[in-house]
Design a protein around this motif. Structure first.
Motif, PDB file in Angstrom:
ATOM      1  N   PRO A  26       0.508  -7.193   6.600  1.00 46.80           N
ATOM      2  CA  PRO A  26      -0.862  -6.673   6.485  1.00 46.80           C
ATOM      3  C   PRO A  26      -1.343  -6.517   5.048  1.00 46.80           C
ATOM      4  O   PRO A  26      -2.545  -6.368   4.813  1.00 46.80           O
ATOM      5  CB  PRO A  26      -0.792  -5.321   7.195  1.00 46.80           C
ATOM      6  N   TYR A  27      -0.433  -6.558   4.079  1.00 48.63           N
ATOM      7  CA  TYR A  27      -0.818  -6.482   2.684  1.00 48.63           C
ATOM      8  C   TYR A  27      -1.108  -7.863   2.088  1.00 48.63           C
ATOM      9  O   TYR A  27      -1.605  -7.961   0.971  1.00 48.63           O
ATOM     10  CB  TYR A  27       0.290  -5.837   1.852  1.00 48.63           C
ATOM     11  N   PHE A  28      -0.766  -8.911   2.866  1.00 43.45           N
ATOM     12  CA  PHE A  28      -0.839 -10.251   2.277  1.00 43.45           C
ATOM     13  C   PHE A  28      -1.548 -11.277   3.163  1.00 43.45           C
ATOM     14  O   PHE A  28      -2.530 -11.889   2.752  1.00 43.45           O
ATOM     15  CB  PHE A  28       0.576 -10.733   1.948  1.00 43.45           C
ATOM     16  N   ASP A  37       6.368  -9.980  -2.555  1.00 41.28           N
ATOM     17  CA  ASP A  37       6.048  -8.809  -3.363  1.00 41.28           C
ATOM     18  C   ASP A  37       5.371  -7.707  -2.561  1.00 41.28           C
ATOM     19  O   ASP A  37       5.156  -6.601  -3.074  1.00 41.28           O
ATOM     20  CB  ASP A  37       5.136  -9.209  -4.533  1.00 41.28           C
ATOM     21  N   ALA A  38       5.017  -7.981  -1.320  1.00 39.02           N
ATOM     22  CA  ALA A  38       4.360  -6.981  -0.474  1.00 39.02           C
ATOM     23  C   ALA A  38       5.399  -6.029   0.111  1.00 39.02           C
ATOM     24  O   ALA A  38       6.573  -6.392   0.273  1.00 39.02           O
ATOM     25  CB  ALA A  38       3.601  -7.671   0.655  1.00 39.02           C
ATOM     26  N   PRO A  39       5.005  -4.796   0.436  1.00 37.85           N
ATOM     27  CA  PRO A  39       5.937  -3.892   1.112  1.00 37.85           C
ATOM     28  C   PRO A  39       6.440  -4.533   2.403  1.00 37.85           C
ATOM     29  O   PRO A  39       5.697  -5.223   3.109  1.00 37.85           O
ATOM     30  CB  PRO A  39       5.071  -2.661   1.415  1.00 37.85           C
ATOM     31  N   ARG A  40       7.710  -4.311   2.724  1.00 40.22           N
ATOM     32  CA  ARG A  40       8.269  -4.882   3.952  1.00 40.22           C
ATOM     33  C   ARG A  40       7.622  -4.226   5.171  1.00 40.22           C
ATOM     34  O   ARG A  40       7.482  -2.999   5.234  1.00 40.22           O
ATOM     35  CB  ARG A  40       9.781  -4.704   4.007  1.00 40.22           C
ATOM     36  N   CYS A  41       7.244  -5.046   6.138  1.00 38.58           N
ATOM     37  CA  CYS A  41       6.654  -4.555   7.376  1.00 38.58           C
ATOM     38  C   CYS A  41       7.420  -5.157   8.549  1.00 38.58           C
ATOM     39  O   CYS A  41       8.035  -6.223   8.421  1.00 38.58           O
ATOM     40  CB  CYS A  41       5.174  -4.943   7.469  1.00 38.58           C
ATOM     41  N   VAL A 100      -7.997  -8.647   4.329  1.00 40.01           N
ATOM     42  CA  VAL A 100      -6.606  -8.227   4.500  1.00 40.01           C
ATOM     43  C   VAL A 100      -6.592  -6.833   5.128  1.00 40.01           C
ATOM     44  O   VAL A 100      -7.358  -5.952   4.747  1.00 40.01           O
ATOM     45  CB  VAL A 100      -5.874  -8.214   3.146  1.00 40.01           C
ATOM     46  N   SER A 101      -5.732  -6.639   6.118  1.00 38.50           N
ATOM     47  CA  SER A 101      -5.730  -5.399   6.888  1.00 38.50           C
ATOM     48  C   SER A 101      -5.483  -4.165   6.025  1.00 38.50           C
ATOM     49  O   SER A 101      -6.110  -3.121   6.217  1.00 38.50           O
ATOM     50  CB  SER A 101      -4.678  -5.462   7.991  1.00 38.50           C
ATOM     51  N   LYS A 102      -4.540  -4.265   5.094  1.00 38.20           N
ATOM     52  CA  LYS A 102      -4.233  -3.129   4.227  1.00 38.20           C
ATOM     53  C   LYS A 102      -4.380  -3.581   2.780  1.00 38.20           C
ATOM     54  O   LYS A 102      -3.441  -4.152   2.208  1.00 38.20           O
ATOM     55  CB  LYS A 102      -2.822  -2.600   4.497  1.00 38.20           C
ATOM     56  N   ALA A 103      -5.546  -3.363   2.228  1.00 43.13           N
ATOM     57  CA  ALA A 103      -5.799  -3.820   0.862  1.00 43.13           C
ATOM     58  C   ALA A 103      -5.002  -2.962  -0.123  1.00 43.13           C
ATOM     59  O   ALA A 103      -5.220  -1.746  -0.222  1.00 43.13           O
ATOM     60  CB  ALA A 103      -7.289  -3.728   0.556  1.00 43.13           C
ATOM     61  N   PRO A 104      -4.076  -3.552  -0.865  1.00 41.57           N
ATOM     62  CA  PRO A 104      -3.292  -2.778  -1.837  1.00 41.57           C
ATOM     63  C   PRO A 104      -4.129  -2.498  -3.082  1.00 41.57           C
ATOM     64  O   PRO A 104      -5.168  -3.118  -3.313  1.00 41.57           O
ATOM     65  CB  PRO A 104      -2.118  -3.714  -2.147  1.00 41.57           C
ATOM     66  N   ASP A 105      -3.671  -1.554  -3.890  1.00 41.85           N
ATOM     67  CA  ASP A 105      -4.382  -1.237  -5.127  1.00 41.85           C
ATOM     68  C   ASP A 105      -4.396  -2.432  -6.070  1.00 41.85           C
ATOM     69  O   ASP A 105      -5.405  -2.696  -6.733  1.00 41.85           O
ATOM     70  CB  ASP A 105      -3.716  -0.041  -5.821  1.00 41.85           C
ATOM     71  N   ASP A 106      -3.289  -3.149  -6.116  1.00 41.10           N
ATOM     72  CA  ASP A 106      -3.205  -4.358  -6.936  1.00 41.10           C
ATOM     73  C   ASP A 106      -2.990  -5.553  -6.025  1.00 41.10           C
ATOM     74  O   ASP A 106      -2.257  -5.465  -5.029  1.00 41.10           O
ATOM     75  CB  ASP A 106      -2.051  -4.254  -7.938  1.00 41.10           C
ATOM     76  N   ALA A 107      -3.603  -6.668  -6.353  1.00 37.11           N
ATOM     77  CA  ALA A 107      -3.496  -7.863  -5.525  1.00 37.11           C
ATOM     78  C   ALA A 107      -2.041  -8.288  -5.365  1.00 37.11           C
ATOM     79  O   ALA A 107      -1.260  -8.255  -6.327  1.00 37.11           O
ATOM     80  CB  ALA A 107      -4.302  -9.000  -6.133  1.00 37.11           C
TER      81      ALA A 107
END
Length: 232
Positions: A142-144, A170-174, A157-164
């Motif tokens: 969801p971060y990517f 590099d995204a948090p594991r889901c 993107v479902s969960k827009a991170p603070d930094d692209a």
């Protein structure tokens, strides 16, 4: 003491009669019962169902008890956790015992191994938590690369991170919940009747043991995979 429940509804819209359909030599639900027994972990292995056929067959796979699931807990809209709590309470009334660790194996997720059950329960018991779930690393993050539709019809993107996030790595594991194994503390299960708590942890399983039968396609894939395995 530990209890394992296998809660099995008679009805299914996606795959009619799926829990009684034979796969790898057993009705689908029978694999979960036999795995629970083979783990050697449980003082009781209980099948809860609104199907007389399922309840009649359950002891042949090693179930030590059966619980008739109330009609209001067996509808298409009924949640599963209240049925699990009902099965635990009913068994405690029958046996006079108190089961501090409550495990549920989903009948439609038979690709788990006996070792998966043992490891998940040990992981839970070694931690100071209220529940454990199982899942496999998500194919879409969801971060990517998992997007959702916005009110104006665009997607983002479902969960827009603070930094692209430029790479999926590099995204948090889901994780995708695979519905295979659930573990609770008795008090948490019976009082709250929910899956998630602030302390919930996850036991990761591989994708090839994480398919939940929810369609005819799923059933065919699970059937093929189970027919290749030597541990059934």
């Amino acid at each position: 003491m530990r209890i394992c429940t296998i809660t099995v509804r008679a009805g299914s819209k996606g795959v009619p009669g799926k829990n009684l359909r034979v796969v790898a030599g057993r009705p689908l639900f029978g694999h979960s019962v036999a795995q629970a027994v083979a783990s050697g972990l449980f003082d009781e292995v209980v099948v809860s169902s609104d199907s007389e056929d399922i309840l009649a067959l359950a002891p042949s796979f090693g179930a030590t008890g059966v619980v008739r699931r109330p009609p209001e807990m067996a509808t298409d809209t009924a949640g599963k956790v209240p049925a699990i709590a009902h099965a635990v309470r009913s068994t405690e009334e029958r046996t006079g015992a108190r089961y501090e660790v409550c495990v549920d194996l989903d009948a439609t997720s038979p690709l788990r191994t006996v070792d998966d059950i043992r490891i998940a329960v040990r992981m839970f018991e070694d931690a100071d938590v209220d529940s454990l779930i199982t899942g496999a690393e998500a194919r879409r993050n969801p971060y990517f690369n998992l997007v959702e539709e916005q009110p104006d019809g665009t997607v983002a993107v479902s969960k827009a991170p603070d930094d692209a996030v430029l790479r999926r790595q590099d995204a948090p594991r889901c994780f995708d919940m695979n519905g295979s194994i659930y573990v609770w503390r008795r008090q948490a299960l019976l009082e709250e009747q929910v899956v998630f708590f602030s302390s919930t942890i996850l036991y990761e399983m591989p994708a090839d043991r994480s398919i939940d039968v929810d369609s005819e396609f799923d059933f065919r894939v699970v059937e093929w995979l189970m027919n290749q395995r030597a541990d059934l």
